[in-house]
Design a protein around this motif. Structure first.
Motif, mmCIF file in Angstrom:
data_model
loop_
_atom_site.group_PDB
_atom_site.id
_atom_site.type_symbol
_atom_site.label_atom_id
_atom_site.label_comp_id
_atom_site.label_asym_id
_atom_site.label_seq_id
_atom_site.Cartn_x
_atom_site.Cartn_y
_atom_site.Cartn_z
ATOM 1 N N GLY A 34 68.061 -15.841 18.022
ATOM 2 C CA GLY A 34 67.731 -17.265 18.056
ATOM 3 C C GLY A 34 67.332 -17.719 19.442
ATOM 4 N N ALA A 35 67.968 -17.134 20.466
ATOM 5 C CA ALA A 35 67.646 -17.511 21.846
ATOM 6 C C ALA A 35 66.357 -16.857 22.326
ATOM 7 C CB ALA A 35 68.793 -17.120 22.768
ATOM 8 N N ILE A 36 66.086 -15.638 21.857
ATOM 9 C CA ILE A 36 64.977 -14.859 22.407
ATOM 10 C C ILE A 36 63.645 -15.170 21.718
ATOM 11 C CG2 ILE A 36 64.082 -12.532 22.756
ATOM 12 C CD1 ILE A 36 67.029 -11.593 22.921
ATOM 13 N N ILE A 37 63.642 -15.150 20.395
ATOM 14 C CA ILE A 37 62.378 -15.304 19.669
ATOM 15 C C ILE A 37 62.087 -16.785 19.437
ATOM 16 C CG2 ILE A 37 61.141 -14.837 17.533
ATOM 17 C CD1 ILE A 37 62.531 -12.215 17.345
ATOM 18 N N GLY A 38 61.075 -17.261 20.071
ATOM 19 C CA GLY A 38 60.693 -18.671 19.938
ATOM 20 C C GLY A 38 59.498 -18.958 20.812
ATOM 21 N N ALA A 319 57.402 -21.991 14.064
ATOM 22 C CA ALA A 319 57.473 -22.302 15.496
ATOM 23 C C ALA A 319 58.532 -23.361 15.761
ATOM 24 C CB ALA A 319 56.111 -22.785 15.985
ATOM 25 N N LEU A 320 58.575 -24.380 14.920
ATOM 26 C CA LEU A 320 59.580 -25.437 15.091
ATOM 27 C C LEU A 320 60.993 -24.868 14.959
ATOM 28 C CD1 LEU A 320 58.019 -28.426 13.101
ATOM 29 C CD2 LEU A 320 58.423 -28.299 15.561
ATOM 30 N N THR A 325 66.125 -22.993 17.529
ATOM 31 C CA THR A 325 67.234 -22.061 17.776
ATOM 32 C C THR A 325 67.338 -21.706 19.255
ATOM 33 O OG1 THR A 325 65.821 -20.127 17.314
ATOM 34 C CG2 THR A 325 67.045 -21.059 15.471
ATOM 35 N N VAL A 326 66.191 -21.644 19.953
ATOM 36 C CA VAL A 326 66.228 -21.377 21.397
ATOM 37 C C VAL A 326 66.991 -22.488 22.112
ATOM 38 C CG1 VAL A 326 64.859 -21.194 23.506
ATOM 39 C CG2 VAL A 326 64.123 -20.006 21.438
ATOM 40 N N MET A 327 66.656 -23.746 21.806
ATOM 41 C CA MET A 327 67.338 -24.871 22.444
ATOM 42 C C MET A 327 68.815 -24.892 22.085
ATOM 43 S SD MET A 327 64.586 -28.019 22.227
ATOM 44 C CE MET A 327 64.105 -27.758 20.522
ATOM 45 N N LEU A 328 69.131 -24.564 20.836
ATOM 46 C CA LEU A 328 70.532 -24.577 20.399
ATOM 47 C C LEU A 328 71.357 -23.585 21.218
ATOM 48 C CD1 LEU A 328 71.856 -24.792 16.799
ATOM 49 C CD2 LEU A 328 72.668 -22.933 18.241
ATOM 50 N N VAL A 329 70.854 -22.373 21.379
ATOM 51 C CA VAL A 329 71.611 -21.352 22.109
ATOM 52 C C VAL A 329 71.696 -21.689 23.593
ATOM 53 C CG1 VAL A 329 71.738 -18.912 22.715
ATOM 54 C CG2 VAL A 329 71.004 -19.579 20.427
ATOM 55 N N GLN A 330 70.622 -22.226 24.161
ATOM 56 C CA GLN A 330 70.650 -22.579 25.580
ATOM 57 C C GLN A 330 71.653 -23.694 25.858
ATOM 58 O OE1 GLN A 330 69.136 -20.770 27.916
ATOM 59 N NE2 GLN A 330 68.512 -19.521 26.181
#
Length: 504
Positions: A34-38, A319-320, A325-330
């Motif tokens: 979730g953090a990596i692929i986005g 893409a959305l 998921t990137v923002m969530l993990v960060q």
């Protein structure tokens, strides 16, 4: 003044707090993916293709190898010190307080800037999705001021709202965060696989020639920015940032000694394979110079080239979800770093308070969530995203060096996972990180030094004075002085009168 005072592994583990342990290997792998692929696939492949040509796949591999070596070092530390805080906590054990504080300070910048940067890209895809339904937001509310040349914008409303929604999910519990992330990652992976299956038939191998038009590293006439495989790797390295946030979940993980290393390494391997396949397909369908026409939405541009217009809606949705998921993990990682620093007294208590109902650092999560939303809403931070890269690479270097140091100073300490090939593995991680740092421009170095200086000010103005480790050491010193004084008085009481009189 001991700036390099260290915490022991035992004291770190003993400080574990009432966060719920519910995350398993699958959840951690989903967290990492979730953090990596986005952003890497949906945004940076365009800029990367213009920088390296079809050899972008090699740039992704180079960045992945760097992260792989660092990931092995993270995995060893995560199994050795299974607590929140990631590189901050590891540096506290290996090198001491001031190094740990500065790495924590870097990670706060990394997570906040990446989440804010991704919110800008998320807003762009969201606006395109709305336009597909005939809905048009006022252009002034679609991006931060000065983001789009020739267009007057003031506020990134969609990005602001999505960051607040993610902050709410994070604040109400790890179970809700886990379920939300797992579902979104599965949908995202399904959409990426669909894109690969549908577009691979349109690949023209002639578009891969020349494969590496700019070589490993070069400057084009009249340009101040480097071109080639290494500079592109420095750019797409942004894509892999986030797997280190998996190690921040240690206190919410079931059997962290086993599950953390697996989650870190599995997510890296799966993400790398997908990145390489995607970049080969995209540069095989569209000649690399043509990415300049749709550099901000490269996947959408590739779909238009195939004529599969129906796929555009699906990919926009992917893409959305991917960037969400990137923002969530960060934001999750950021709240846990601040939580760990607050628990050690280096940040105010406010950030370390655990909500009794939700078992999360509720206040700290909302504080930084709101700041990140404001940054993404009002500030054009596209020029600052490389700061994320240099901050993360610095953390990777410290963690890798920490593995070397701990193997030497504490060889018998319990390690649920041992990085293979030590000392070669951490040394290679450091070398690759330095190579990628060298690919960044000088403005990034200047901004990083400024942020570093601000961190030193915060540490000496607040952190050093309120450090719990410093207070404990001070109390121990005072107690020892008291004992010594008591012993001396006792000795004097038993001494002959003449001796007592003489000493007086």
């Amino acid at each position: 003044m001991n700036l390099l005072r260290k915490k022991s592994v035992e004291s770190m583990v003993a400080q574990a707090t009432p966060l719920k342990r519910t995350l398993k290997t699958f959840d951690l792998t989903m967290l990492g993916i979730g953090a990596i692929i986005g952003t890497g696939i949906f945004v940076l492949t365009g800029k990367g293709a213009l920088t390296a040509g079809p050899a972008l796949c090699v740039s992704f591999l180079l960045a992945a190898v760097c992260c792989g070596f660092a990931g092995l070092c993270y995995a060893e530390f995560a199994s050795m010190v299974p607590v929140s805080g990631s590189a901050y906590s590891y540096a506290y054990v290996a090198f001491g307080e001031i190094i740990a504080f500065m790495i924590g300070w870097d990670l706060i910048l990394e997570y906040a800037l990446q989440a804010a940067t991704v919110s800008a890209g998320w807003s762009g895809y969201f606006n395109k999705l709305l336009e597909g339904f005939g809905i048009h937001l006022p252009v002034e509310l679609t991006a931060a001021y000065g983001t789009t040349p020739g267009v007057t914008t003031y506020f990134n409303l969609p990005g602001f709202i999505v960051v607040l929604l993610i902050t709410w999910v994070l604040s109400i519990g790890i179970n809700q965060t886990k379920r939300t992330n797992d579902i979104m990652v599965m949908i995202k992976l399904a959409i990426i696989v669909l894109f690969i299956v549908c577009t691979v038939w349109y690949v023209n191998p002639a578009n891969w020639k020349p494969f590496s038009p700019y070589g490993w590293y070069t400057f084009q006439p009249g340009s101040t920015k480097p071109m080639g495989i290494i500079p592109a790797a420095s750019i797409v390295f942004f894509s892999f940032i986030g797997f280190d946030a998996v190690s921040s979940s240690a206190e919410e993980t079931v059997e962290p000694n086993k599950t953390l290393p697996r989650g870190i390494l599995y997510s890296l391997i799966i993400s790398t394979v997908l990145y390489v396949i995607m970049t080969l397909i995209m540069t095989g369908i569209v000649k690399y110079p043509e990415f300049a026409k749709f550099v901000d939405a490269p996947v959408a541009g590739v779909i238009l080239a195939t004529g599969l217009n129906w796929l555009a809606f699906v990919v926009n949705l992917g893409a959305l979800i991917g960037m969400t998921t990137v923002m969530l993990v960060q934001l999750y990682g950021q709240s846990r770093i601040c939580y760990a620093m607050s628990r050690d007294g280096l940040f105010p208590k406010f950030f370390g308070e655990v909500n009794k109902k939700y078992h999360t650092p509720f206040k700290g999560t909302w504080f930084f969530g709101i700041l990140t939303a404001i940054a993404g809403g009002f500030i054009n931070i596209n020029i600052l995203f490389e700061l994320v890269n240099i901050g993360t690479l610095s953390a990777f270097i410290i963690v890798s060096a920490g593995v070397l140091w701990m193997r030497k100073t504490q060889p018998d300490a319990h390690r649920g996972f041992r990085a293979p090939g030590v000392p070669v593995t951490p040394i290679l991680a450091i070398v690759f990180c330095c190579v990628l740092i060298a690919g960044l421009n000088w403005e990034t170095w200047v901004r990083f030094v400024v942020w570093f200086a601000l961190g030193l000010i915060v540490y000496f103005a607040y952190g050093r004075k309120h450090s719990k480790l410093g207070a404990a050491e001070g109390g121990a010193s005072a107690a020892q002085s008291g004992i010594a004084g008591g012993d001396q008085a006792s000795d004097n009481a038993d001494a002959p009168d003449s001796l007592v009189s003489f000493e007086s």
